[in-house]
Enzyme design. Sequence first.
Site, short mmCIF file in Angstrom:
data_model
loop_
_atom_site.label_atom_id
_atom_site.label_comp_id
_atom_site.label_asym_id
_atom_site.label_seq_id
_atom_site.Cartn_x
_atom_site.Cartn_y
_atom_site.Cartn_z
N CYS A 2 0.85 -1.18 0.00
CA CYS A 2 0.00 0.00 0.00
C CYS A 2 0.89 1.24 0.00
O CYS A 2 1.86 1.33 0.74
CB CYS A 2 -0.94 0.08 1.19
SG CYS A 2 -2.14 -1.24 1.23
N ARG A 27 4.28 -0.49 -4.78
CA ARG A 27 3.92 -1.02 -3.47
C ARG A 27 2.61 -1.79 -3.47
O ARG A 27 2.29 -2.51 -2.54
CB ARG A 27 3.81 0.13 -2.45
CG ARG A 27 5.09 0.88 -2.23
CD ARG A 27 4.89 1.99 -1.26
NE ARG A 27 4.63 1.51 0.07
CZ ARG A 27 5.57 1.24 0.98
NH1 ARG A 27 6.82 1.45 0.68
NH2 ARG A 27 5.25 0.80 2.16
N TRP A 73 -2.61 -2.72 -1.84
CA TRP A 73 -2.28 -4.14 -2.02
C TRP A 73 -3.18 -4.86 -1.02
O TRP A 73 -3.01 -4.73 0.19
CB TRP A 73 -0.81 -4.40 -1.70
CG TRP A 73 -0.37 -5.78 -2.02
CD1 TRP A 73 0.08 -6.26 -3.22
CD2 TRP A 73 -0.34 -6.91 -1.13
NE1 TRP A 73 0.39 -7.59 -3.14
CE2 TRP A 73 0.14 -8.02 -1.87
CE3 TRP A 73 -0.68 -7.10 0.21
CZ2 TRP A 73 0.29 -9.28 -1.31
CZ3 TRP A 73 -0.52 -8.35 0.77
CH2 TRP A 73 -0.03 -9.44 0.01
N ASN A 99 -1.91 2.11 5.58
CA ASN A 99 -1.04 1.02 5.14
C ASN A 99 -0.72 0.20 6.38
O ASN A 99 -0.25 0.76 7.36
CB ASN A 99 0.24 1.61 4.53
CG ASN A 99 1.31 0.56 4.29
OD1 ASN A 99 1.00 -0.61 4.09
ND2 ASN A 99 2.56 0.97 4.32
N GLY A 100 -1.01 -1.09 6.35
CA GLY A 100 -0.75 -1.93 7.52
C GLY A 100 -1.96 -2.81 7.80
O GLY A 100 -2.82 -2.97 6.94
N GLU A 486 17.86 -17.91 -7.15
CA GLU A 486 17.51 -16.54 -7.53
C GLU A 486 17.03 -16.49 -8.99
O GLU A 486 16.07 -15.79 -9.32
CB GLU A 486 18.72 -15.63 -7.29
CG GLU A 486 18.57 -14.17 -7.68
CD GLU A 486 17.42 -13.44 -6.99
OE1 GLU A 486 16.81 -13.97 -6.05
OE2 GLU A 486 17.13 -12.32 -7.44
N LYS A 490 13.34 -15.19 -10.08
CA LYS A 490 13.13 -14.09 -11.05
C LYS A 490 12.16 -14.53 -12.13
O LYS A 490 11.26 -13.79 -12.51
CB LYS A 490 14.44 -13.66 -11.72
CG LYS A 490 15.41 -12.84 -10.93
CD LYS A 490 14.93 -11.48 -10.52
CE LYS A 490 14.16 -11.54 -9.26
NZ LYS A 490 14.82 -11.35 -8.00
N GLU A 493 8.42 -15.08 -10.73
CA GLU A 493 7.67 -13.92 -10.24
C GLU A 493 7.26 -12.96 -11.35
O GLU A 493 6.25 -12.28 -11.22
CB GLU A 493 8.38 -13.20 -9.10
CG GLU A 493 9.62 -12.44 -9.46
CD GLU A 493 10.23 -11.71 -8.26
OE1 GLU A 493 9.51 -11.29 -7.36
OE2 GLU A 493 11.47 -11.58 -8.24
N HIS A 509 17.61 -36.72 -6.31
CA HIS A 509 16.78 -37.16 -5.19
C HIS A 509 15.32 -36.78 -5.39
O HIS A 509 14.55 -36.70 -4.45
CB HIS A 509 17.32 -36.58 -3.88
CG HIS A 509 18.70 -37.03 -3.59
ND1 HIS A 509 18.99 -38.30 -3.13
CD2 HIS A 509 19.90 -36.42 -3.75
CE1 HIS A 509 20.31 -38.43 -2.99
NE2 HIS A 509 20.88 -37.30 -3.37
N LYS A 608 6.36 -4.41 -3.88
CA LYS A 608 7.80 -4.25 -3.68
C LYS A 608 8.19 -4.36 -2.21
O LYS A 608 9.20 -4.93 -1.86
CB LYS A 608 8.21 -2.88 -4.23
CG LYS A 608 9.69 -2.59 -4.14
CD LYS A 608 10.45 -3.39 -5.16
CE LYS A 608 11.94 -3.16 -5.10
NZ LYS A 608 12.65 -4.27 -5.77
O1 M6R Z 1 12.81 -5.37 0.70
P1 M6R Z 1 13.28 -6.74 1.01
O2 M6R Z 1 14.62 -7.03 0.43
O3 M6R Z 1 13.25 -7.07 2.46
O4 M6R Z 1 12.25 -7.69 0.29
C1 M6R Z 1 12.32 -9.07 0.40
C2 M6R Z 1 11.47 -9.75 -0.64
O5 M6R Z 1 10.13 -9.35 -0.52
C3 M6R Z 1 11.94 -9.46 -2.06
O6 M6R Z 1 13.28 -9.79 -2.25
C4 M6R Z 1 11.09 -10.22 -3.08
O7 M6R Z 1 11.31 -11.60 -2.96
C5 M6R Z 1 11.35 -9.75 -4.50
N1 M6R Z 1 10.12 -9.68 -5.22
C6 M6R Z 1 12.26 -10.64 -5.26
O8 M6R Z 1 12.49 -10.20 -6.54
#
Ligand code: M6R
Length: 613
Positions: A2, A27, A73, A99-100, A486, A490, A493, A509, A608
Amino acid sequence: MCGIVAYIGHRDAFDIIVKGLKRLEYRGYDSAGVALMNGDLRVYKSQGKVSDLEAISEGKDRSGSTGMGHTRWATHGAPNNENAHPHVSQSGDISIIHNGIIENYATLKEGLIQRGHNFSSDTDTEVLVHLVEDIMDHSKLSFADAVRSALKQVIGAYAIVILSKNHPEHLIAARKGSPLVIGIGDGRGEYFFASDATPIVEYTKKVIYLKDGEIAIVENQEMIIKTIENVVQTPYIQELEMNLEQLEKGGYPHFMLKEIYEQPKSIFDSYRGRFDSATGEFHMRSIEEFGAKLKDIKRLILVGCGTSWHAGLVAEYLFEDFARLPVEVEYASEFRYRNPVLYSDDLVLAISQSGETADTLAAMDLAKRKSATVFGVCNVVGSSIPRLSDAGAYTHAGPEIGVASTKAFTSQVTVLTLLALGIAKLRGAMSIDKIAGVMQELEQIPEKIEKALSLNDEIVKLSEKYKDSRNFLYLGRGYNFPVALEGALKLKEISYIHAEGYPAAEMKHGPIALIDENMPVVVVATNSEHYEKVVSNIQEVKARKGVVIALVSEGNRMLDGLVDHVLEVPETIEPLSPLVNTIPLQLLSYHIAVMRDCNVDQPRNLAKSVTVE
Ligand code: M6R
């Protein structure tokens, strides 16, 4: 999660708010809304993006020099018009953005319903604005005191802004657990409020980061900051380091691509000025001021979420190799709810781009309560994680807007490398010469990343070929196992293709059962002490007709006949190889997502900054 923007001053609030909401759209982007005051209080809101809000408010009265806006969000209640913020009180006179999460909203709501309140949304937020009005109706409290009194009844996290039609010269904002920044305008009673500084930087560089449990009350052009308990505070006014160009796409079609290409610079900015090769000294506050403590720590526990957790996994290898320190890497969301055994000679290091991730903050809080030393490695200056840390280091990657983390990851790994070397030095685990050798190689990394970026055209062709695959497997070993994780994160997501990262040897395994001629398997096979073993793993995939895309070190032609595609990346020492090897995987996920018409910068269901648990 948010986004909040609010303005009180003498300019046109709507334009400032909408522009700001667009900057904060990373956000959350389920719905958006705005409340404007100009004699009356007008609320416009819409499911969808900020552009939908602009469209539905077109032609309506958007005047007023006080207002607030929100991009949502969804947590409580579906993403629809009714649940979009701002929410209004029973009379419609008071309006709130939030927000929260108000955790005790159900109990509060029940009491309000019994007192005759009707609710029009499923949100927790609407309860709070009704509560403020209820308090005002049944007491002689001022508007600000009624807000304070309501907040005292709330359990949960919030950043809020509240406006009242009957108090047009007021704007009230408060925070607990969710971020809120205040920009100080031109001295004529002008103030900007936002979830982060990006909507503010265009207008002023002077900001105040509201602290947890504080409330800011603007009244008749003056602002006062108090605690919820009514103790007046002297705020610290800070100068923003950010500039406007950093927040623009700079000619790139997406923020994600811009941020991928920024990595030679962001990595340089992460290590710049932090090591003096002439003296062998590290210039980092955490190393300089906490040297005695760091020398004696017995264990390092790294906590983070998502990509930051992956950076922690790379760091596990770095700290073990360089500093010979026992390391554990924990998902913050799991750590916070365990009963971890922690000692005062443990160092808990939280890793976060945003500095606002709720689970990471809670993990730090737990570690502090159990008397561990708590450090933070964070990108956003002034955010909650650095403020909660005993010390730590900023990554200096610059604002990362794309929801998929790219440059933040490589900057985290860079800073964690420095910390591992710095602690290695303090503990006498590495000679100065060896440390200087790693640092010399680190200084070559920006150039090597430039070279890795030049693989772009080859990766576009590969993306074309595999963009319709339904599954991907990513394999790596040692330092490059987290790189495989990672790479998979990527891809999934932003392109919504199912992808899994695995330690290459672990494949047999279980995941090997998935392999057939339709399964692209991306294998990190750059030079390392595990190279031969990784080649054996590739053989296992090929024996099952899997399609192999191998990342190899420049000049290695040995896999040419064996694998389907080879991407040659510049060679570096193994501990630094994740910095280079991540680049092609970022580009692969980016191009596949673009070709699948996905919203690369704002993938569905994500935000984000994950400020709820
Ligand atoms: O702001 P942060 O690094 O604490 O965020 C952690 C995760 O939410 C963040 O890395 C998320 O997994 C990303 N979408 C990955 O690309």
